[in-house]
Design an enzyme around this catalytic site. Sequence first.
Site, mmCIF file in Angstrom:
data_model
loop_
_atom_site.group_PDB
_atom_site.id
_atom_site.type_symbol
_atom_site.label_atom_id
_atom_site.label_comp_id
_atom_site.label_asym_id
_atom_site.label_seq_id
_atom_site.Cartn_x
_atom_site.Cartn_y
_atom_site.Cartn_z
ATOM 1 N N ASN A 85 -32.619 -6.403 15.586
ATOM 2 C CA ASN A 85 -34.063 -6.347 15.794
ATOM 3 C C ASN A 85 -34.610 -4.927 15.720
ATOM 4 O O ASN A 85 -35.820 -4.717 15.781
ATOM 5 C CB ASN A 85 -34.430 -6.978 17.142
ATOM 6 C CG ASN A 85 -33.774 -6.276 18.312
ATOM 7 O OD1 ASN A 85 -32.762 -5.595 18.145
ATOM 8 N ND2 ASN A 85 -34.334 -6.426 19.482
ATOM 9 N N ASP A 107 -35.039 1.924 21.398
ATOM 10 C CA ASP A 107 -34.836 0.619 22.012
ATOM 11 C C ASP A 107 -34.277 0.855 23.411
ATOM 12 O O ASP A 107 -33.805 1.954 23.725
ATOM 13 C CB ASP A 107 -33.853 -0.177 21.146
ATOM 14 C CG ASP A 107 -33.523 -1.531 21.730
ATOM 15 O OD1 ASP A 107 -34.442 -2.190 22.266
ATOM 16 O OD2 ASP A 107 -32.353 -1.925 21.690
ATOM 17 N N LYS A 108 -34.302 -0.162 24.266
ATOM 18 C CA LYS A 108 -33.740 -0.009 25.615
ATOM 19 C C LYS A 108 -32.373 -0.658 25.734
ATOM 20 O O LYS A 108 -31.363 0.001 25.946
ATOM 21 C CB LYS A 108 -34.677 -0.594 26.676
ATOM 22 C CG LYS A 108 -34.150 -0.376 28.107
ATOM 23 C CD LYS A 108 -34.973 -1.105 29.123
ATOM 24 C CE LYS A 108 -34.620 -2.571 29.195
ATOM 25 N NZ LYS A 108 -33.274 -2.844 29.730
ATOM 26 N N THR A 109 -32.331 -1.985 25.553
ATOM 27 C CA THR A 109 -31.091 -2.709 25.789
ATOM 28 C C THR A 109 -30.044 -2.344 24.745
ATOM 29 O O THR A 109 -30.252 -2.521 23.551
ATOM 30 C CB THR A 109 -31.349 -4.223 25.755
ATOM 31 O OG1 THR A 109 -32.355 -4.540 26.712
ATOM 32 C CG2 THR A 109 -30.080 -4.999 26.078
ATOM 33 N N ASP A 159 -38.257 -6.150 27.347
ATOM 34 C CA ASP A 159 -38.226 -6.495 28.771
ATOM 35 C C ASP A 159 -39.616 -6.512 29.379
ATOM 36 O O ASP A 159 -40.591 -6.029 28.804
ATOM 37 C CB ASP A 159 -37.355 -5.502 29.536
ATOM 38 C CG ASP A 159 -35.877 -5.758 29.291
ATOM 39 O OD1 ASP A 159 -35.520 -6.906 29.011
ATOM 40 O OD2 ASP A 159 -35.088 -4.800 29.356
#
Length: 1180
Positions: free
Chosen positions: A798, A385-387, A680
């Site tokens: 998520n 994941d990024k965030t 994003d």
Amino acid sequence: MDQREFNIPLIIEDPKLFPFCDNSIKSSHYTAMNFVPKTLFEQFRRIANFYFLIVVILEYLPFSPLTPTVSLAPLVIVLSITAAREAYEDYQRHKSDNEINNRKVLVFRNNEWLPIAWKEIKVSDFVKVQENEFLPVDLLLLSSSNNNGICYIDTRNLDGETNLKIKQAIPETLQYSNTDKLQDFYAEFASELPNNNINGFDGNITFENQEKLSLNQNQLLLRGSTLKNTKWVIGFVVFTGKDTKLFQNSKEAPSKRSSVEIQLNPRLVTLFFFLMCIGTVGGIMSARWEKDWKKKAWYIAIDKESGISQNIVVRGIVGFFSFVIVSNVIVPISLYVSLEVVKFTQSWFINKDMKMYHMETDTPAKARTSNLTEEIGCINHVFSDKTGTLTCNIMNFVKCSINGEIYGDDQIIGGEINDLNRIENNEKEKNQEKRKEKKKKFSDKNLLNDLHKSDEIQSNYIHEFLLTMSLCHTVIIENNLEEIDNYSEIQYQAASPDEGALVNATRELGYTFIGRTPKTITIDIEGERKTYELLNILEFNSSRKRMSVIVKDPEGQIILLMKGADDTIYERLDQKNKQLNSDIIHNQIESFASEGLRTLCFAKKNISEEDYNEWNKLFHKANTLTVDRKKNVEMVCEQIENELFLIGASAIEDKLQKGVPQAISSLSLAGIKIWVLTGDKRGTAINIGHSCSLLTNEMELINITSDILEEYLIEMENANETAFQNNKQYQPMALIISGKALRFALTENQKLTFLKLAQRCQAVICCRVSPIQKSQIVELVRHNVKNSTTLAIGDGANDVSMIQAAHVGVGISGNEGMQAVNSSDYSIAQFRFLSRLLLVHGRWCYKRVIKVILYSFYKNVAFSFMQILFGHFSGWSAQTLFPAFLISTYNLFFTSLPILIVGIFDQDISDESEEKYPQLYSCDNQKDDFSFKGYWIWIIEGVFHACVMFFIPILIIGTNIVRHDGKPTAFWVYSIIIYTSVVFVVNLKVAIETTYWTWMHHFTIWGSIIFWFLLISIFSNSLKLSSDLHSIAKEVYTHPICWISLLLVVFICLLPDIAWKYIRRNYFPKDFHIIQEIEKKKAKYQKKIKNLKNLNFSNSVEEHLLNSEQEEKFSKISKMKGDNKYNDNNWDISQESELSILEAHFSSDVDLKEGLKKRKNNKNKTIVLNSSDSSDLFEN
């Protein structure tokens, strides 16, 4: 029946007829009555345990050459250890169950509040919960100590989120706050059936002669949560026991088995097959021997003594089972116990690793399972994941576009920003420096000036923009406004960091959110308080990608205010009256995204009261449904969320975590492919990809963005052709694919084409990805890429499906709660710790576990195969070569502890070198360690050692040993000599395989050998213990020929091992051999420095020593550079002056140049000594 219905109060005389489950819980697995049969059933499901049970049964047969205790004793020990662990764990569960079931809470019974045990609460009971108490059931909130029916709930036990949730009773139930009112309470209640959705609830309640009232998750208080900042709440029970949302979510996580454990079974099968071959040969030869020698060896009287039929087939069958019994030790029964101990210890080391401890949050790394320790040593795909995973998930409002005007350029609003150094990409890759943190808090003067200008158009736009930001949210205020001096002290509690950043930013700009009630929102606009009537909240979810509120302003105008993703907002703009600035704002959004900023669009719509009333009826009707409510509500929302007027867009920065670029660089060098799956925009994702070193300037970016199938197919065809050509030219590539394109890519017909393209790329970034798509991508790679081992890492709810779908799931304990951590196999505080988890602990664990498995096979094969050799000299009678008690104690006393210590502590190189040379972590190379080829090498070596240990003593000793009474030596003398050889050889074999020595290694290896001599001395001096072995030690160990035989056996057995290790290390070295030599040279150099310092030499002496070392090294390198064979791009000496490669030659016998020559002649390996990136790298 698709919903739950009952009246309140629910009166049923006979408790047995009560239609709902009770509130007691049971997490224990066993009872006193079923513990023994149930645990035995579970244990005998393991193939090795079941095998030994069969062996024990066979040993009870009359023809068995062994007594049952030989196999029964180790089996009982193994089963007892496992059963004791199970019993202890289940006892703790029983204690926990009893403690929870007997907690007290106030329940309204007989018109008064009585303390009742949790297990006695029933559906429809009225329950009163006090502040800081746990909720015992799923409770429908009626009233609270606050006049507006609001209460605050801590749900960290449910979803791991630490922020408080606000719950609010509907106005119609606020009156039920005392006993008088509760006595008269009567209503009809209907709700959804029990389910595991903790973020949703559909229900309705109907009071007498009143219309049906809608209920949702805002009125439901869930079991396991805690009441905070509220003195008390009253509600009635909706779900109890196993029907509560907590227990509906308590299903076991997917069972995960490591690839080593999966590969272990086929290897065990080969051992079973090997054992069957031994039994078959023994049975055939036994029958043949008895047929040929029956008359010649009449004095043995086989038929009379055994009582077995003379039929040759029967003789063969008896022989088969006899040899299976005496050779049963070939399957290592202690292997599972040893592996459990080793894996548990490795997990403990991970938990205690201070280099993976995050001091700021007091969060250590945690291994939540011990089953997968070796799996993290062969990862080849990481899905991130990024965030919150690559970034800090700390949001700062930095820019905005209002009516096409950009504000806040290079300025910070509402927080701090750690701006990445935006310099030329080639310089950024060299030093990866960041600008200094700017800690000022200020607002953009241009924005405030335009807000107060006489230009009504831009001023109105800015007002509407700030108004939307301050009204369109679900933020709550934690502290009491009466207790603070100014608005800057207000503490906001936001559902997401984005919302918090927006509300904090509006406060800095003069639009301060100061409170909410169920029906109003109050803000302060530059000193003037305004209250807006809150009509509806259209909530955000992953499918809607937007949030709206419908409010009535003080002038009576009904307004819909919306924020959401740009593509979602633009789809709903008024197309008939298209705004001139919409294209400008869209381009500005793309510009924001290219800088790595997170963007949101803001829009509004004025609604007439007539239109609103008509729509609200539909909305109310949809909200009172108990079946498919979410779907119907979304359909109704679509009817009003259209023909919007675009106001502007916000740009929020999420800071990159410390150490992420270095971690990603190390993982890439380790041969691991990294996929970033983010929600994003494409531009934001690409920018972050460059910032974290996932994307480089040399990479060609392949973009797949089409949302039309025909265009997607063309894009994919062109991309595959480009990738094919680039692979020929060794051009690195990265794939960037949007969420809309993924809808086509993940279909049954297209997924393999997409995967083929992705596998050709060095990096993959998937943008605008939904949670379900994340898990689909992981499963696509897991099930369709040969020998793939996947790892998924994330920090939010998520990411749970992705984490559970991967072979290994890693959760980051960040700002989005603990759901990802609770669903993971390993948890860490920061992404940078993933590098150490895999490169250090993963590689160590894998090599240790493999070494334990292979050695266990080897030592048991070596021990068992001698029995088939002895069969030739014992008339294939299945006479045991060793006394029974020595067979049963072979694994337990003499060979188990040394390999256990190796499995716990062994390390071929230090952890610093593991991190410094990430190329050593190579999934394919490590899997070679446990390939069938490697497995059979150990098995063949075991057979070879068995032959040497059996024949050498017989050939050398012969009849040379004569007893003290003048009689020839007894059979047991040979047995003890051979057994002594076994103990020496298998323990010294461990010593040869050990690469890291501690006092425990010495203690267990030499202690096992010494213990053998002590044990045989005890038996030798006692007639009671064993008459066969009486005085055996004196007969064996007083003859020099026995020691000569022992030395010769050890020499012949271990010489090939030592010779091969020497040849391989000096002429065909692997990467870790080279690193070991570097470490030795470093240690030698550091010892020199230490000795000089102890002698109080001046610094000039140390500098002189360093210069002499450097001069020698550069002399060698210069010599090598003069040879054109080595003058290539892989050899970079631009920064060779660092101390880390003082002398990189392999040993005192082999020159650096010659050693490198050997390595460079290997087509599959090249060495890179480049200190500018990670220093001295060995690259595949």
